[in-house]
Design an enzyme around this catalytic site. Structure first.
Site, short mmCIF file in Angstrom:
data_model
loop_
_atom_site.label_atom_id
_atom_site.label_comp_id
_atom_site.label_asym_id
_atom_site.label_seq_id
_atom_site.Cartn_x
_atom_site.Cartn_y
_atom_site.Cartn_z
N LYS A 264 0.85 -1.20 0.00
CA LYS A 264 0.00 0.00 0.00
C LYS A 264 0.89 1.24 0.00
O LYS A 264 1.73 1.41 0.88
CB LYS A 264 -0.93 0.01 1.23
CG LYS A 264 -1.72 1.31 1.40
CD LYS A 264 -2.74 1.27 2.53
CE LYS A 264 -3.35 2.64 2.79
NZ LYS A 264 -4.32 2.65 3.90
N ASP A 269 -2.43 10.18 3.71
CA ASP A 269 -3.85 9.84 3.78
C ASP A 269 -4.57 10.85 4.68
O ASP A 269 -4.54 10.73 5.91
CB ASP A 269 -4.01 8.40 4.33
CG ASP A 269 -5.48 8.01 4.47
OD1 ASP A 269 -6.34 8.72 3.92
OD2 ASP A 269 -5.75 6.98 5.12
N LYS A 276 -10.08 13.09 7.94
CA LYS A 276 -9.74 12.63 9.29
C LYS A 276 -9.67 13.82 10.24
O LYS A 276 -9.19 14.88 9.86
CB LYS A 276 -8.35 11.96 9.27
CG LYS A 276 -8.28 10.60 8.61
CD LYS A 276 -6.85 10.06 8.68
CE LYS A 276 -6.69 8.75 7.92
NZ LYS A 276 -7.35 7.62 8.58
N ASP A 287 1.42 6.09 5.77
CA ASP A 287 0.48 5.22 5.07
C ASP A 287 1.09 4.60 3.80
O ASP A 287 0.44 3.85 3.10
CB ASP A 287 -0.81 6.00 4.74
CG ASP A 287 -2.05 5.14 4.82
OD1 ASP A 287 -1.98 4.06 5.44
OD2 ASP A 287 -3.08 5.53 4.24
N ASP A 346 -12.20 7.39 3.32
CA ASP A 346 -11.01 7.12 4.13
C ASP A 346 -10.64 5.63 4.10
O ASP A 346 -9.58 5.24 4.57
CB ASP A 346 -11.25 7.58 5.58
CG ASP A 346 -9.96 7.71 6.37
OD1 ASP A 346 -8.87 7.68 5.74
OD2 ASP A 346 -10.04 7.85 7.61
N GLU A 348 -9.53 4.07 1.67
CA GLU A 348 -8.97 4.21 0.32
C GLU A 348 -7.92 3.17 -0.01
O GLU A 348 -7.74 2.80 -1.16
CB GLU A 348 -8.36 5.62 0.16
CG GLU A 348 -6.93 5.82 0.70
CD GLU A 348 -6.77 5.53 2.19
OE1 GLU A 348 -7.76 5.68 2.92
OE2 GLU A 348 -5.67 5.13 2.61
N ARG A 350 -7.75 0.01 0.48
CA ARG A 350 -8.28 -1.22 -0.14
C ARG A 350 -8.67 -0.98 -1.59
O ARG A 350 -8.69 -1.92 -2.39
CB ARG A 350 -9.44 -1.76 0.71
CG ARG A 350 -10.63 -0.88 0.77
CD ARG A 350 -11.59 -1.27 1.90
NE ARG A 350 -11.10 -0.86 3.22
CZ ARG A 350 -11.73 -1.11 4.36
NH1 ARG A 350 -12.86 -1.78 4.37
NH2 ARG A 350 -11.21 -0.70 5.51
N1 BES Z 1 -4.51 4.48 6.68
C1 BES Z 1 -5.67 4.20 7.43
C2 BES Z 1 -5.47 3.09 8.46
C3 BES Z 1 -4.56 3.41 9.62
C4 BES Z 1 -5.09 3.86 10.81
C5 BES Z 1 -3.22 3.17 9.54
C6 BES Z 1 -4.26 4.10 11.88
C7 BES Z 1 -2.41 3.42 10.60
C8 BES Z 1 -2.93 3.88 11.78
C9 BES Z 1 -6.81 3.73 6.51
O1 BES Z 1 -6.79 4.23 5.23
C10 BES Z 1 -8.08 4.17 7.15
O2 BES Z 1 -8.26 5.35 7.30
N2 BES Z 1 -8.94 3.21 7.50
C11 BES Z 1 -10.17 3.48 8.15
C12 BES Z 1 -11.20 2.55 7.54
C13 BES Z 1 -12.61 2.89 7.89
C14 BES Z 1 -13.03 4.21 7.25
C15 BES Z 1 -13.51 1.78 7.40
C16 BES Z 1 -10.01 3.19 9.63
O3 BES Z 1 -9.28 2.28 9.99
O4 BES Z 1 -10.61 3.93 10.43
ZN ZN Z 2 -4.89 4.80 4.46
ZN ZN Z 3 -7.78 6.14 5.04
#
Ligand code: BES
Ligand code: ZN
Ligand code: ZN
Length: 495
Positions: A264, A269, A276, A287, A346, A348, A350
């Protein structure tokens, strides 16, 4: 810095400091050190008693030698209980030693690995772990500091039993390459989003290709569109920094297997339109840790040259809010024709991985491994030090987990199930990019990825959202990027 294997007597060692290791069960100092102690008039054993040095992990006893031997100091380093000791104990001991050596400003040191013989592992593996720990512990990201610590090590002598010398000469070289590759990954992850953009990440991949003779293909947004990677492209659209799709190939002559690594690569992000909150946006430069791990793995295999063909695939992008951003409710068609309804911009990672996994599947490799800072839910499930492991192939997953026990990169399986598969059903498309509840968020993300992997190909997914980065520092990791899981994957490729 020169790192070499030595076997001679400690009182002859031409270094500034001798580091030897002690267990909490030890009643007396190690045999080697006993001889030194006599020569120094029992100062080591006396100080040990006076300062109640008990060999517990991280404790140190620094003994000045007052010119009686060539080394200025003998340092006893506690490594804790013999029963619990493993290769990672040795890495931590190496890191603790190197930090103490920096404090003492001794640029030539000896690490007495022989005193760690109670650790159950081949002697040469103990030497390798010591080198890994020392080099990982010596890392700092000081590029942007105007006042740098200019201290540099000149010599690190790794003292082993005579019978382990030949083998250790090879393994310490492997250890050096692994640690330097991991530090390379740490450097890339620590760089902020204004420095490493998708274009810059592609340039770094090209530089690696030039240095080690890999094949490399870089695709720009027009070519990405032509290839039908619409989910990936949607994520990239809100950023002024255009995306780049990176495909590195290491293609040795006598390849026995072919593996595709997918990382990834979100250079930042922000969350996109589902922006966020400030506290959660902090550190999102990390990220791209999966992508940077892939690049670090390539650096290592460029030097170690395993007989397996390896693809490195990165769909690099930045997730930003803008008039051109993709939005919640958008329906995107991925490279394999699967339609995706966007529930949250967010989620993104995946979406970028969906197209990257389709691309990897089309190469028909023997295995696909992706690594991604994918979900906060994985950090909630396992804590910040352990990666989640998912996939469709028990054997591949077991291999990864077994190797992780040796590398000290903690990896634990999370189970797929059909009930959670129901959670990613979308109102108006084949699949939703979020689960219907918060629960099992790491697994529903893994199940989303599953839709884009050719199920005839063994596949493993590593959610490294926790261990890729750390704000406090941990074992041989300073604050910031850790370089996880470079050593585990390189070891897998070597086997
Ligand atoms: N990059 C984040 C995941 C992340 C969170 C990495 C904390 C490192 C530390 C990812 O893109 C994300 O924002 N995921 C969301 C998914 C949700 C919107 C379904 C999450 O984990 O809150
Ligand atoms: Zn991310
Ligand atoms: Zn994200």
């Amino acid at each position: 810095m020169e790192i070499k294997v030595v076997t001679g007597k400690l009182n002859k060692a031409k270094v500034k400091a001798i580091f030897s290791f002690a267990f909490s069960e030890d009643r007396k100092i190690h045999n080697d050190v006993q001889e030194l102690d006599k020569q120094l008039g029992n100062i080591i054993s006396n100080l040990r008693r006076e300062q109640k040095f008990d060999g517990s992990e991280g404790k140190m006893l620094v003994v000045p030698t007052y010119g009686k031997i060539p080394a200025d100091y003998v340092v006893l380093v506690g490594v804790g209980s013999k029963k619990k000791a493993n290769l990672d104990t040795i890495r931590r001991a190496g890191a603790n030693s190197i930090k103490k050596a920096k404090e003492l400003k001794v640029e030539k040191i000896l690490l007495n690995v022989e005193s760690l013989s109670p650790v159950r592992a081949p002697g040469s593996k103990r030497a390798q772990a010591m080198v890994e720990g020392a080099l990982l512990g010596n890392y700092s990201f000081d590029k942007y500091l105007s006042k740098k610590d200019n201290f540099k090590f000149k010599n690190i002598d790794i003292r082993v039993k005579r019978s382990h010398k030949l083998e250790s000469e090879e393994t310490i070289e492997v250890g050096r390459i692994l640690a330097e590759a991991q530090n390379f990954t740490r450097d890339l992850v620590n760089e902020p989003g204004n420095v490493i953009t998708p274009v810059k990440l592609a340039e770094i991949a090209e530089d690696l290709a030039k240095e080690y003779g890999f094949e490399v293909k870089i695709y720009d947004e027009k070519q990405i569109e032509k290839m039908g990677m619409n989910a990936y492209l949607a994520v990239a659209r809100g950023s002024a920094n255009p995306p780049r799709f990176i495909h590195l190939t290491y293609n040795p002559k006598k390849a026995k297997k072919e593996v595709a690594l997918v990382g990834k690569g979100l250079t930042f992000d922000s969350g996109g339109l589902n922006i966020k909150p400030g506290d959660y946006m902090r550190w999102m430069k990390m990220d791209k840790a999966g992508a940077c791990a892939v690049l670090g793995i390539f650096k290592a295999i460029g030097e170690l040259k395993p007989d397996v063909k390896v693809h490195g695939i990165i769909a690099a992008a930045e997730n930003m809010p803008d008039g051109k951003s993709y939005r919640p409710d958008d329906i995107l068609i991925a490279k394999n024709g699967v339609s995706i309804e966007v529930g949250n911009t967010d989620a993104e990672g995946r979406l970028t991985l969906a197209d990257a996994l389709c691309y990897a599947s089309e190469l028909k490799p023997d295995a696909i491994i992706d690594m991604a800072t994918l979900t906060g839910a994985c950090v909630v499930a396992l804590g910040e030090y352990t990666a989640g492991l998912m996939g469709n192939d028990e054997k591949l997953m077991n291999n990864i987990q077994r190797i992780s026990e040796e590398t000290g990169e903690w990896i634990w399986p999370l189970p797929f199930n059909d009930m959670l598969r129901e959670h990613i059903k979308a109102p108006s498309a084949d699949v939703h990019n979020i689960g219907s509840t918060r629960y099992g968020g790491a697994i529903t993300a893994g199940l989303f990825l599953e839709k884009f992997v050719d199920q005839k190909i063994p596949w493993a997914h590593l959610d490294i959202a926790g261990p890729a980065h750390n704000t406090k520092g941990w074992y041989y990791h300073p604050k910031g990027a850790t370089g996880f899981p470079v050593r585990t994957i390189v070891n897998l490729l070597l086997k």
